[in-house]
Design an enzyme around this catalytic site. Structure first.
Site, PDB file in Angstrom:
ATOM      1  N   LYS A  52      56.770 146.361  33.222  1.00 57.04           N
ATOM      2  CA  LYS A  52      57.356 146.228  31.888  1.00 57.04           C
ATOM      3  C   LYS A  52      56.423 146.814  30.830  1.00 57.04           C
ATOM      4  CE  LYS A  52      60.040 145.128  28.520  1.00 57.04           C
ATOM      5  NZ  LYS A  52      60.546 143.786  28.216  1.00 57.04           N
ATOM      6  N   LYS A  55      53.916 143.244  20.008  1.00 54.91           N
ATOM      7  CA  LYS A  55      53.361 142.330  21.016  1.00 54.91           C
ATOM      8  C   LYS A  55      53.245 143.030  22.375  1.00 54.91           C
ATOM      9  CE  LYS A  55      56.045 139.798  23.275  1.00 54.91           C
ATOM     10  NZ  LYS A  55      56.752 139.767  24.589  1.00 54.91           N
TER      11      LYS A  55
END
Length: 293
Positions: free
Chosen positions: A171, A239
């Site tokens: 990811k 983030k």
């Protein structure tokens, strides 16, 4: 069909839980938002009063939370998921968090006989709503097979990528590529417009050639029109870029382009664009060029 406890009913979690309920699973969900709980009830799920209520009888627990502190609180803290569920329960954390947190959760779960997978997703709000997510899964192969009926309700591309934490590394790689492409598409738009070329026409050509991408396919028109309603917010991509850089440091590799993209994303957030879609990197590039869209 399974009894599913679903924790985290945000813009991604709400449609995901609704799909599971619609597929016939017995879904109990919890979120701090009363509106989100109401949406789950309308979709055929049950609104739980707290985390323990959502997962106590679950065979499968899905967590879809913003970042690692929330996962640690919901899963590892006293009264959290691992304190409540029975041995043999399958926990699929579909949040995007640090690989080391996923590994820690898996280790803590294993000590209690709870099967754990890290299964972050790509596809944004649209992918969640259309049940077309890409799901990258880390953990034991047999646990992946056991969770596949759940994942198949939620996504189209579902791949077991390796051991615990591997899903989060994939990811991170996804997010650095996505951020980089958004940055380059933004630069292409600025160059085309500054040169007197219609950006929509130029990007249509690019989308049909080697430069073509899923981002150009889905987002070129909205970017040219400066429509930045969030499918995935800059705040969240900020983030995620931090996760990618931390993973690079852990692996002892240099990712110079990732570092630059991370700074562009951080700039977008500092400019007050954190609540906009990550395609709003165009606004950052325009600012650097002294141009307004």
């Amino acid at each position: 069909m399974s009894k599913v406890g679903f924790i985290g009913l945000g813009v991604m979690g709400t449609p995901m839980a609704a799909h599971l309920a619609g597929a016939g699973h017995d879904v109990s969900g919890f979120d701090l938002s009363a509106d989100a709980l109401a949406k789950l009830t309308a979709a055929g799920g049950r609104a739980a009063s707290d985390v323990a209520d959502a997962v106590a009888e679950a065979e499968v627990v899905v967590t879809m939370l913003p970042d690692h502190p929330q996962v640690e609180q919901v899963v590892l803290a006293a009264g959290g998921v691992l304190d409540v569920v029975k041995p043999g329960t399958l926990l699929a954390d579909m949040s995007t968090i640090r690989p080391e947190t996923s590994i820690a959760v898996a280790k803590a779960g294993g000590a209690k006989g709870i099967r754990v997978l890290d299964a972050p997703v790509s596809g944004g709000q649209a992918g969640a709503e259309q049940a077309a997510l890409s799901i990258m899964v880390g953990g034991e192969a047999e646990d992946f097979e056991a969770a596949s009926p759940i994942f198949e309700v939620l996504g189209k591309t579902i791949v077991h990528v390796g051991p615990h934490g591997a899903g989060q590394v994939v990811k991170a790689a996804n997010q650095l590529v996505v951020g980089g492409i958004y940055g380059l598409v933004a630069e292409a738009i600025v160059l085309l417009e500054a040169s007197g070329v219609d950006a929509g026409t130029g990007l249509e050509v690019l989308a049909g050639g080697l430069a073509g991408s899923r981002i150009l396919e889905l987002k070129r028109k909205s970017m040219v029109a400066r429509q930045f309603q969030p499918g995935f917010r800059i705040d969240l991509h900020h983030k995620d870029m931090g996760i990618a850089l931390a993973a690079a440091r852990q692996a002892d590799v240099a990712l110079p382009l990732t570092g630059l993209v991370a700074q562009l994303v951080a700039a977008g957030r500092a400019m007050g664009h954190g609540s906009l879609d990550h395609s709003a990197l165009l606004k950052v590039v325009e600012e650097l060029s002294g141009r307004e869209g």
